[in-house]
Design a protein around this motif. Structure first.
Motif: not given
Length: 317
Positions: A230-245
């Motif tokens: 969840g949220s803790p690894v969102l910091s690993a994503v570039k601005d404007g990137g994408a995240f699927v849970a």
């Protein structure tokens, strides 16, 4: 016919063998029958059995039958991706159990399914192998489709040692993505064979994040969160990137123009047929952790909950 019922919410001990009438041809319009040879045991089965989704499932209550993934033979003709599949055809697929909410799962000798939930499997794919694939592979493929990253982009796959994560690594690598896999210690070599370029050791979210940023200082283009960090690894994503849970309760709020989505595998017969062909051609690798008889479903759940097991546990029927 024999089934395994959840008799009440609780531990593996609530799984008990029972007898139910065998479905008859045409008793539910639009459904066909499959005589099962194998059924997969998924994490979702254990969470449902334990009562985590009791409120969401209401008014459905025990007793009910668990199970999504299946492999067996058609008892009735069924439309397929390239024409009618005759009775006797070897098929595999998955029941969208949580969406249907009928309590009719795959821990049973005969099941009723929508033809859209299955596809034929080649003789080279045994039933045990086939039952370890459907939901996990479709979820991985559809999740990558939602991320929609271009070839050359960097993708972080958490839970890469798990069943869904292993498929995500393979599909992402085949699509030309640079994969950073979060893996259990000791799985690094295997995941690199499957297509991961970098591997970091699973642990506390802060430790995972620091390892990821050491491997990819500019941060990754996307995350496939198979481990539900969840949220803790969102910091690993570039601005404007994408995240699927893969779960609503582990889907972070979007930030920095990062596109955030939740993915649940949806049956698609054409997609399933293509996946099973890749398995037959050995372009897609699956792993079975244990094969156990239907009567030992409770023990299968105990083993799965006791700790990490490399692959899907499959019940033979």
């Amino acid at each position: 016919m024999r089934v395994v019922e959840v008799t009440a919410y609780g531990g593996p001990e609530v799984l008990n063998m029972a007898r139910r009438p065998e479905p008859e041809a045409g008793d539910v319009p639009g459904k066909v029958r499959v005589r099962l040879k194998a059924a997969g045991v998924a994490v979702a089965d254990m969470r449902i059995r334990a009562g985590y989704y009791a409120d969401e499932l209401d008014p459905l209550r025990p007793p009910f039958v668990l199970g999504t993934d299946f492999a067996g033979r058609l008892l009735d003709p069924a439309p397929g991706p390239t024409g009618t599949l005759p009775a006797g055809t070897r098929v595999a697929g998955f029941v969208p159990w949580f969406t249907e909410r009928t309590g009719e799962g795959t821990y049973a000798e005969v099941i009723r399914v929508d033809p859209e939930w299955l596809a034929p499997i080649a003789d080279e794919v045994d039933f045990t192998q086939a039952a370890s694939v459907p939901l996990a592979a479709v979820t991985a493929q559809q999740g990558l489709g939602v991320l929609d990253l271009p070839a050359g982009a960097t993708l972080l796959v958490t839970g890469a040692s798990g069943v869904v994560g292993r498929f995500a690594v393979q599909f992402a690598s085949a699509a030309g993505l640079e994969v950073v896999a979060v893996a259990h210690e000791g799985d690094e070599s295997e995941l690199k064979v499957l297509g991961a370029k970098h591997c970091v050791t699973r642990g506390e979210p802060a430790d995972v994040l620091s390892q990821v940023l050491a491997a990819v200082p500019d941060r990754v283009d996307g995350v496939f969160d198979g481990a539900l960090i969840g949220s803790p690894v969102l910091s690993a994503v570039k601005d404007g990137g994408a995240f699927v849970a893969l779960a609503k309760d582990r889907t972070p709020d979007p930030e920095r123009d990062i596109r955030v989505d939740t993915v649940f595998g949806r049956p698609d017969p054409t997609e399933l047929a293509a996946i099973f062909q890749k398995v037959a051609d050995r372009e897609l690798i699956t792993r079975v952790a244990d094969v156990m008889p239907l009567e030992e479903a409770a023990e299968a759940h105990r083993r799965a909950e006791a700790g990490r097991r490399p692959g899907r546990i499959v019940l033979m029927i």
